[in-house]
Write a protein that holds these residues in place. Sequence first.
Motif, PDB file in Angstrom:
ATOM      1  N   VAL A 145       0.957  -1.109  -0.030  1.00 58.57           N
ATOM      2  CA  VAL A 145       0.030  -0.027   0.105  1.00 58.57           C
ATOM      3  C   VAL A 145       0.879   1.258  -0.116  1.00 58.57           C
ATOM      4  O   VAL A 145       0.798   2.249  -0.690  1.00 58.57           O
ATOM      5  CB  VAL A 145      -0.769   0.101   0.949  1.00 58.57           C
ATOM      6  CG1 VAL A 145      -1.895   1.278   1.108  1.00 58.57           C
ATOM      7  CG2 VAL A 145      -1.912  -1.240   1.232  1.00 58.57           C
ATOM      8  N   HIS A 146       1.983   1.186   0.823  1.00 59.45           N
ATOM      9  CA  HIS A 146       2.811   2.437   0.983  1.00 59.45           C
ATOM     10  C   HIS A 146       4.214   1.991   1.016  1.00 59.45           C
ATOM     11  O   HIS A 146       4.458   1.000   1.855  1.00 59.45           O
ATOM     12  CB  HIS A 146       2.311   3.328   1.950  1.00 59.45           C
ATOM     13  CG  HIS A 146       3.412   4.359   2.375  1.00 59.45           C
ATOM     14  ND1 HIS A 146       3.171   5.644   1.760  1.00 59.45           N
ATOM     15  CD2 HIS A 146       4.343   4.626   3.055  1.00 59.45           C
ATOM     16  CE1 HIS A 146       3.956   6.463   2.019  1.00 59.45           C
ATOM     17  NE2 HIS A 146       4.784   5.774   2.990  1.00 59.45           N
ATOM     18  N   GLY A 147       5.194   2.610   0.342  1.00 56.54           N
ATOM     19  CA  GLY A 147       6.507   2.465   0.529  1.00 56.54           C
ATOM     20  C   GLY A 147       6.878   1.100  -0.315  1.00 56.54           C
ATOM     21  O   GLY A 147       6.102   0.993  -1.250  1.00 56.54           O
ATOM     22  N   THR A 148       8.340   0.945  -0.566  1.00 53.13           N
ATOM     23  CA  THR A 148       8.924   0.138  -1.335  1.00 53.13           C
ATOM     24  C   THR A 148       9.439  -1.003  -0.521  1.00 53.13           C
ATOM     25  O   THR A 148      10.075  -0.808   0.586  1.00 53.13           O
ATOM     26  CB  THR A 148       9.875   0.756  -2.264  1.00 53.13           C
ATOM     27  OG1 THR A 148       9.293   1.813  -2.953  1.00 53.13           O
ATOM     28  CG2 THR A 148      10.604  -0.030  -3.475  1.00 53.13           C
ATOM     29  N   LYS A 149       9.458  -2.174  -1.109  1.00 54.46           N
ATOM     30  CA  LYS A 149      10.157  -3.127  -0.612  1.00 54.46           C
ATOM     31  C   LYS A 149      11.111  -4.146  -1.691  1.00 54.46           C
ATOM     32  O   LYS A 149      10.720  -4.170  -2.689  1.00 54.46           O
ATOM     33  CB  LYS A 149       9.216  -4.353   0.030  1.00 54.46           C
ATOM     34  CG  LYS A 149       8.411  -3.633   1.429  1.00 54.46           C
ATOM     35  CD  LYS A 149       7.484  -4.733   1.783  1.00 54.46           C
ATOM     36  CE  LYS A 149       6.968  -4.158   3.034  1.00 54.46           C
ATOM     37  NZ  LYS A 149       5.926  -5.055   3.661  1.00 54.46           N
ATOM     38  N   ARG A 150      12.181  -4.581  -0.931  1.00 57.11           N
ATOM     39  CA  ARG A 150      13.099  -5.332  -1.890  1.00 57.11           C
ATOM     40  C   ARG A 150      12.681  -7.035  -1.397  1.00 57.11           C
ATOM     41  O   ARG A 150      12.667  -7.265  -0.319  1.00 57.11           O
ATOM     42  CB  ARG A 150      14.600  -5.168  -1.231  1.00 57.11           C
ATOM     43  CG  ARG A 150      15.476  -5.624  -2.287  1.00 57.11           C
ATOM     44  CD  ARG A 150      15.975  -7.264  -1.774  1.00 57.11           C
ATOM     45  NE  ARG A 150      16.728  -7.182  -0.602  1.00 57.11           N
ATOM     46  CZ  ARG A 150      16.355  -7.768   0.579  1.00 57.11           C
ATOM     47  NH1 ARG A 150      15.298  -8.352   0.687  1.00 57.11           N
ATOM     48  NH2 ARG A 150      16.850  -7.887   1.576  1.00 57.11           N
ATOM     49  N   THR A 192      15.093 -12.331  -7.066  1.00 59.23           N
ATOM     50  CA  THR A 192      15.072 -10.864  -6.593  1.00 59.23           C
ATOM     51  C   THR A 192      13.969 -10.037  -7.201  1.00 59.23           C
ATOM     52  O   THR A 192      13.390 -10.409  -8.351  1.00 59.23           O
ATOM     53  CB  THR A 192      16.447 -10.312  -6.654  1.00 59.23           C
ATOM     54  OG1 THR A 192      16.702 -10.256  -7.897  1.00 59.23           O
ATOM     55  CG2 THR A 192      17.336 -11.209  -5.779  1.00 59.23           C
ATOM     56  N   GLY A 193      13.276  -9.158  -6.590  1.00 60.89           N
ATOM     57  CA  GLY A 193      12.438  -8.331  -7.150  1.00 60.89           C
ATOM     58  C   GLY A 193      12.363  -6.941  -5.996  1.00 60.89           C
ATOM     59  O   GLY A 193      12.682  -6.840  -5.084  1.00 60.89           O
TER      60      GLY A 193
END
Length: 294
Positions: A145-150, A192-193
């Motif tokens: 919903v919010h932010g970015t994740k590795r 990875t993504g």
Amino acid sequence: RYPFILHKYDIGPCQTKWTSDYLEHKIGSKPVRIHVSQDSMMDFVRKNFTYETLPFNKLVKRCERATNDEYFVSPNEHYYFRALGDNQRTDIASIEKHFPSIAGDIKYPPFFSSEQFFSSVLRIGSANTQLWTHYDIMDNILIQVHGTKRLIMFKPSDIDYLYIDGDKSLVNDIEQPDFETYPLVRQATYYTGTLQAGDCLFIPALWFHNIKSLATHAISVNVFWRHVNIDLYDPKDLYGNKDLVPFNRTIGQLAKSLHELDKQLPAVYTDFYARRLRSYLDNYIRENEKKISQ
């Protein structure tokens, strides 16, 4: 049975609505249980965090900041919230039940029927917070919903290389492993993504995953569902990570049988028969790999 990221699916108005002010207003001071650590890389096996309780509105504000005037351990501590039921011993997490004021803001991709639904889990964490590598027993979607994740993921067969303790890997720093301590990790295949706000990640059951929030605090929702026969799941499972009933039954029988060998035979025989068992399992795995590849 491979993970994928679904881009541009309409996850509902949560993507614009779920600001800290909005969540603070909608949910208020409801007390929530959280993980708190001085280390950005949380380790469930060695427990480098404590469990604390905060009012939800204070948690949201603290997660937004790199440092806080009020804290448990240090001003720059990291927070991770994984929603639980109101009764943590008996309730399965459900946004619809436990956070009804915001439940209508989010839409789930139609990957499962309502009969298969198990749980919906609200997650909030500080920037740069990384969780331990683990697998879940159910298929699930992670809706960012919010932010970015590795993301770092490993297929189920890489269990041979990840030094598992229960459903978790002992290799805490999976990006820069200690190869002297964990040499087999070299043989694992890293998938990875990056998960951006609005993206949905499909995580198939048994796939190991390690997820780290990046520059800003992260808000996401996990939806779990039972994709095999419901009778195969442990009825006491609240999190979607207890191994299936047939495995638990089998491992219990095996432990009992090995104990009987220990009691009745000299050590040289138990060692020999344990190796026979390993040979049997190796052959079984090879045959099963053929079935999977077909």
